[in-house]
Motif scaffolding. Structure first.
Motif, PDB file in Angstrom:
ATOM      1  N   ARG A   1       0.814  -1.560   0.039  1.00 48.81           N
ATOM      2  CA  ARG A   1      -0.145   0.057   0.235  1.00 48.81           C
ATOM      3  C   ARG A   1       0.915   1.305  -0.222  1.00 48.81           C
ATOM      4  N   GLY A   2       2.141   1.162   0.542  1.00 45.58           N
ATOM      5  CA  GLY A   2       2.850   2.370   0.378  1.00 45.58           C
ATOM      6  C   GLY A   2       2.532   3.384   1.258  1.00 45.58           C
ATOM      7  N   SER A   3       2.001   3.464   2.585  1.00 46.51           N
ATOM      8  CA  SER A   3       1.833   4.376   3.932  1.00 46.51           C
ATOM      9  C   SER A   3       2.908   5.460   4.292  1.00 46.51           C
ATOM     10  N   ASN A   4       3.776   4.457   3.772  1.00 42.30           N
ATOM     11  CA  ASN A   4       5.383   4.466   4.249  1.00 42.30           C
ATOM     12  C   ASN A   4       6.300   6.086   3.355  1.00 42.30           C
TER      13      ASN A   4
ATOM     14  N   ILE B   1      12.195  -0.011   8.035  1.00 39.86           N
ATOM     15  CA  ILE B   1      11.442   0.200   9.100  1.00 39.86           C
ATOM     16  C   ILE B   1      10.642  -0.940   9.566  1.00 39.86           C
TER      17      ILE B   1
ATOM     18  N   PRO C   1       8.419  -2.488  11.864  1.00 44.08           N
ATOM     19  CA  PRO C   1       7.383  -2.102  13.499  1.00 44.08           C
ATOM     20  C   PRO C   1       7.326  -3.047  14.953  1.00 44.08           C
TER      21      PRO C   1
ATOM     22  N   GLU D   1       5.792   5.442  12.704  1.00 44.77           N
ATOM     23  CA  GLU D   1       6.156   5.259  11.734  1.00 44.77           C
ATOM     24  C   GLU D   1       6.812   6.185  10.665  1.00 44.77           C
TER      25      GLU D   1
HETATM   26  C1  GRF Z   1       5.361  -1.216   7.807  1.00 42.32           C
HETATM   27  O1  GRF Z   1       4.461  -1.505   9.269  1.00 42.32           O
HETATM   28  C2  GRF Z   1       6.130  -1.208   7.948  1.00 42.32           C
HETATM   29  O2  GRF Z   1       6.915  -1.231   9.359  1.00 42.32           O
HETATM   30  C3  GRF Z   1       6.958  -2.966   7.771  1.00 42.32           C
HETATM   31  O3  GRF Z   1       5.948  -2.807   6.675  1.00 42.32           O
HETATM   32  C4  GRF Z   1       4.531  -2.046   7.199  1.00 42.32           C
HETATM   33  C5  GRF Z   1       4.693  -0.909   5.412  1.00 42.32           C
HETATM   34  O4  GRF Z   1       3.462  -0.562   5.009  1.00 42.32           O
HETATM   35  N1  GRF Z   1       8.446  -2.897   7.041  1.00 42.32           N
HETATM   36  P1  GRF Z   1       3.126   0.888   4.378  1.00 42.32           P
HETATM   37  O5  GRF Z   1       3.727  -0.286   2.548  1.00 42.32           O
HETATM   38  O6  GRF Z   1       4.819   1.695   3.717  1.00 42.32           O
HETATM   39  O7  GRF Z   1       1.762   1.484   4.808  1.00 42.32           O
END
Ligand code: GRF
Length: 221
Positions: free
Chosen positions: A31-34, A129, A131, A195
């Motif tokens: 999904r790439g929320s980070n 990263i 969690p 995060e």
């Molecule tokens: C995050 O919880 C990160 O810590 C882990 O994968 C998840 C990725 O989430 N490595 P997103 O795709 O960035 O939403």
């Protein structure tokens, strides 16, 4: 303003905007929320970076559409197109080189980087990263592991990536109180909010050369 002056100013501004910024590649599988949060922090001027390319192993990853909406080049590198992970990672290295990348940011990238050439060429330039507070709960489903173990404090770890599983030198950690969380999903949500701020902050510090490594210890200047 005459046309020539207008064009010149635009040129100067463009150069100025990206001056001194760290050139980032994002690797994302989902999904790439980070990724979205980092891009937002860049736009808000709180993260001194430029995202030069998004690389994904999953052509259906929602992160791809977000990159395209923001005119960020996208490269798909799928496992099924290679007969070994070493060759796949070599392709990733070629893409990073061609985009002049200084820092590789794993943001929900679901494959472990294995290519020797890639890991050597980008030593201490690939970050991930996780969690949970490493070395507790490495690997997948860290939030579920924390929930089932019953810990009251978990959190976020940002670390350099090497050939180990989630055991590269730790750059940054932030604790999150999960004592009131009733499920692994609730833990995920609480940690994800942390995060989103932490990753951009670390990238910004990286752009200012704030980290030094002493063996596996990462110290901040
Ligand atoms: C995050 O919880 C990160 O810590 C882990 O994968 C998840 C990725 O989430 N490595 P997103 O795709 O960035 O939403």
């Amino acid at each position: 303003m005459n046309c020539f002056l207008h064009v010149s100013l635009k040129y100067i501004c463009y150069d100025d905007i990206y001056m001194g910024r760290v050139n980032v590649a994002i690797l994302a599988s989902g999904r790439g929320s980070n990724f979205k949060a980092i891009l937002e922090e860049i736009k808000e001027g709180r993260c001194n970076a430029k995202i030069n390319v998004l690389i994904s192993d999953n052509p259906k990853a929602p992160a791809i559409a977000h990159a395209r909406d923001n005119v960020i080049p996208v490269e798909i590198v799928e496992k099924s197109d290679f007969d070994s992970r070493a060759k796949m990672d070599l392709k990733i290295k070629e893409i990073l080189d061609s985009h002049s990348v200084d820092l590789v940011v794993l943001a929900g990238y679901m494959l472990i980087l294995k290519g020797k050439e890639l890991l050597e060429a980008y030593k201490n330039k690939i970050i991930n990263i996780h969690p949970a507070l490493l070395p507790s709960f490495p690997g997948v489903d860290a939030q579920k592991q924390a929930f089932e173990y019953g810990v009251k404090v978990s959190g976020v770890t940002i670390h350099f990536v090497d050939s180990t599983l989630d055991a590269g030198p730790i750059i940054y950690q932030e604790a999150v109180d999960i004592s009131e969380c009733k499920s692994a999903d609730e833990i995920s949500e609480k940690i994800l909010a942390v995060e989103h701020k932490a990753y951009a902050k670390v990238i910004d510090l990286f752009s200012k050369n704030k980290f030094r490594t002493q063996g596996r210890r990462v110290v901040k200047d």
